[in-house]
Each structure stands twice: as C-alpha cells, then as structure tokens.
Design a protein around this motif. Structure first.
Motif, short mmCIF file in Angstrom:
data_model
loop_
_atom_site.label_atom_id
_atom_site.label_comp_id
_atom_site.label_asym_id
_atom_site.label_seq_id
_atom_site.Cartn_x
_atom_site.Cartn_y
_atom_site.Cartn_z
N GLY A 60 0.99 -1.22 -0.27
CA GLY A 60 -0.12 -0.13 0.04
C GLY A 60 0.89 1.00 -0.24
O GLY A 60 1.64 1.50 0.16
N PHE A 61 -0.04 2.55 -0.72
CA PHE A 61 1.29 3.73 -0.91
C PHE A 61 0.89 4.80 0.56
O PHE A 61 2.19 4.96 0.84
CB PHE A 61 0.40 4.32 -1.89
N ASP A 62 0.48 3.91 1.29
CA ASP A 62 0.29 4.95 2.51
C ASP A 62 0.97 3.80 3.57
O ASP A 62 0.24 3.70 5.37
CB ASP A 62 -1.15 5.52 2.57
N SER A 63 1.12 2.93 3.70
CA SER A 63 1.74 1.85 4.73
C SER A 63 2.76 1.79 4.61
O SER A 63 3.45 2.66 4.25
CB SER A 63 1.60 -0.11 3.75
N SER A 64 3.70 1.70 6.11
CA SER A 64 4.12 2.08 6.95
C SER A 64 5.03 0.49 7.57
O SER A 64 6.42 0.74 7.72
CB SER A 64 4.32 3.20 7.82
N GLY A 65 4.93 -0.13 7.51
CA GLY A 65 5.21 -1.29 8.12
C GLY A 65 6.81 -1.76 7.54
O GLY A 65 6.59 -2.50 6.09
N ILE A 66 7.81 -2.14 8.02
CA ILE A 66 8.78 -2.10 7.44
C ILE A 66 9.84 -3.51 8.75
O ILE A 66 9.86 -2.99 9.34
CB ILE A 66 9.85 -1.37 6.29
N ILE A 67 10.93 -4.97 8.07
CA ILE A 67 10.95 -5.35 8.36
C ILE A 67 12.93 -5.42 7.25
O ILE A 67 12.26 -6.53 6.02
CB ILE A 67 10.45 -6.72 9.00
N THR A 68 13.27 -5.47 7.79
CA THR A 68 14.75 -5.74 7.10
C THR A 68 15.92 -6.69 8.03
O THR A 68 15.70 -6.52 8.93
CB THR A 68 16.42 -4.85 6.55
N MET A 69 16.21 -7.61 6.82
CA MET A 69 16.89 -8.20 8.17
C MET A 69 18.70 -8.74 6.95
O MET A 69 18.40 -8.74 6.00
CB MET A 69 16.55 -10.02 7.59
N THR A 70 19.92 -8.89 7.56
CA THR A 70 21.12 -8.77 7.13
C THR A 70 21.82 -9.08 8.10
O THR A 70 21.51 -9.32 9.17
CB THR A 70 21.57 -7.57 7.02
N TRP A 71 21.90 -10.67 7.25
CA TRP A 71 23.84 -11.12 7.82
C TRP A 71 24.60 -11.52 7.15
O TRP A 71 24.66 -11.17 5.89
CB TRP A 71 22.75 -13.51 8.79
N LEU A 72 25.11 -12.14 8.50
CA LEU A 72 26.97 -12.00 7.36
C LEU A 72 27.11 -13.63 8.08
O LEU A 72 27.29 -13.41 9.27
CB LEU A 72 27.64 -10.90 8.02
N ASN A 73 27.84 -14.08 7.08
CA ASN A 73 28.69 -15.00 7.67
C ASN A 73 29.87 -15.39 8.38
O ASN A 73 30.48 -14.41 8.63
CB ASN A 73 29.40 -15.85 6.43
N GLY A 74 29.76 -16.32 9.37
CA GLY A 74 30.30 -16.05 10.84
C GLY A 74 30.20 -14.90 11.69
O GLY A 74 29.23 -14.38 11.70
N GLU A 75 30.75 -14.92 12.61
CA GLU A 75 30.17 -13.70 13.88
C GLU A 75 31.29 -12.97 14.04
O GLU A 75 32.54 -12.59 14.28
CB GLU A 75 31.00 -15.39 15.26
N ILE A 76 30.62 -11.67 14.33
CA ILE A 76 31.14 -10.57 14.56
C ILE A 76 30.68 -10.16 15.93
O ILE A 76 30.39 -10.33 16.31
CB ILE A 76 31.19 -8.96 13.44
N ASP A 77 31.78 -9.25 16.17
CA ASP A 77 31.05 -8.38 17.56
C ASP A 77 30.13 -7.57 17.05
O ASP A 77 29.75 -6.74 16.63
CB ASP A 77 32.50 -7.66 18.43
N LEU A 78 28.95 -7.98 18.74
CA LEU A 78 27.07 -7.68 18.98
C LEU A 78 27.46 -6.14 18.72
O LEU A 78 26.81 -4.91 17.51
CB LEU A 78 26.40 -8.04 19.50
N ASN A 79 28.40 -5.50 19.66
CA ASN A 79 28.75 -4.20 20.02
C ASN A 79 29.38 -3.12 18.76
O ASN A 79 28.41 -1.93 18.16
CB ASN A 79 29.09 -3.58 20.94
N GLU A 80 29.94 -3.42 18.36
CA GLU A 80 30.65 -3.49 16.81
C GLU A 80 30.26 -3.40 15.66
O GLU A 80 30.03 -2.34 14.98
CB GLU A 80 31.85 -3.80 16.50
N TRP A 81 29.23 -4.42 15.45
CA TRP A 81 28.07 -4.07 14.21
C TRP A 81 26.87 -3.16 14.64
O TRP A 81 27.21 -2.43 13.95
CB TRP A 81 27.11 -5.33 13.99
N ILE A 82 26.28 -2.98 15.71
CA ILE A 82 26.21 -1.94 16.17
C ILE A 82 26.28 -0.51 16.05
O ILE A 82 25.75 0.05 15.05
CB ILE A 82 24.95 -1.60 17.84
N LEU A 83 27.10 0.03 16.04
CA LEU A 83 27.88 1.44 15.82
C LEU A 83 28.07 1.38 14.30
O LEU A 83 27.33 1.68 13.88
CB LEU A 83 29.24 1.40 16.26
N ILE A 84 28.11 0.38 13.46
CA ILE A 84 28.49 0.45 12.16
C ILE A 84 26.91 0.78 11.53
O ILE A 84 26.74 0.98 11.13
CB ILE A 84 29.05 -1.07 12.12
#
Length: 171
Positions: A60-84
């Motif tokens: 819908g043109f007047d709708s606002s709901g969105i979910i985005t998901m990004t994943w990276l292979n491997g494990e990176i520091d969550l605090n670092e990724w939050i800042l990025i």
C-alpha cells in the motif's frame, strides 16, 4: 475499437497491480520466515557470498511497516556491528534529516532468540516513526533485524509483524 480494449487492459493492469500480496515463504541458508498476506518481499540480495539482505514491506502507498534482515557469515562483535549499523542509518538519505534518535543497547528477544536491541525514533516526511533493531548470533551467522513503522500504524501492522516473528527460525 482499439480504445475500449486499451481502456479495459489499463483497468485490468491497475486492479491486478493493486491487489494484496499473497503469503510467501522465504528460505535461504537455513533462515526461514513467512511474509504474510498484505506484505511482500520487496528486496533481497546476496552480499558477495558474505551474507544476505532481505526486506519485507506492508503493501500500500500509505503503509509504513517494514522489516529488513541482514546476516553476515561468521561471528562479529555485536557492539561493533551496532555502531556500524547506526552509522549507516544516520548517513542514509531516508534518515539524514529525520532527527533519528537511538536508545542504548539492551537485552531483548526476537521469537525465541536472545538478542541485543536498540530502539529508535525518527520523523520521516514529517511523520513520527519508531523501530527496533535486534542483533544476535545464531549458528555461524551474525544477524541484524530491523522492524520499523509509523507510530500511527502500530495497530494495523501488529498482526503482520507478529506472523513474521512467529514464523522466523534458523535451521
């Protein structure tokens, strides 16, 4: 004779393009979720075989709901990724002049997965928006899952957001 046929074809195209999206299942690399009726997968992209990006939006043109998901292979520091991730949003054209404001990271959950999340607010085109971004490790991947909507759409978006969350799993 061609004019009525052209008009009918135009009406058909308009009506079919305005119809509600059907439910769709997403499955890739062990990540599974359902896009409910009235929501659609609007973008998906392999990130140079290093991860994946998926976007699901309410129709819908007047709708606002969105979910985005990004994943990276491997494990990176969550605090670092939050800042990025925060830096990427702040510099994104949609959020650049939106008075984007983040909370501090906190313990949270998405479905049955323990996460670290940050809440945010923004004013997009003069309309108040709110969202949450969940960050977590699962299997051999590091995830960021953003959920956003206009504040006024909270009730209408809730069933779709709930179905997406309930269907989300990593096998």
């Amino acid at each position: 004779m061609k004019t009525p046929l052209l008009v009918l074809a135009s009406i058909f195209i308009f009506l079919t393009s305005c119809s509600e999206s059907k439910p769709a299942n997403f499955e890739r690399d062990g990540v599974v979720m359902t896009s409910p009726a009235g929501w659609g997968i609007t973008d998906q992209e392999n990130i140079d075989d290093q991860g994946y990006y998926l976007s699901i939006e309410k129709d819908g043109f007047d709708s606002s709901g969105i979910i985005t998901m990004t994943w990276l292979n491997g494990e990176i520091d969550l605090n670092e990724w939050i800042l990025i991730y925060q830096d990427e949003l702040v510099n994104n054209i949609i959020y650049k002049n939106s008075n984007l404001d983040f909370t501090d990271p906190s313990d949270d959950h998405y479905n049955d997965i323990d996460t670290t999340s940050i809440q945010f607010t923004a004013s997009i085109l003069g309309l108040g928006h709110e969202g949450v971004i969940h960050f977590f490790h699962k299997g051999d991947k590091t995830f960021a899952l953003l959920k956003q909507q206009a504040v006024e759409d909270n009730l209408v978006n809730k069933p779709g957001f709930d179905l997406i969350e309930e269907s989300f799993r990593i096998e």
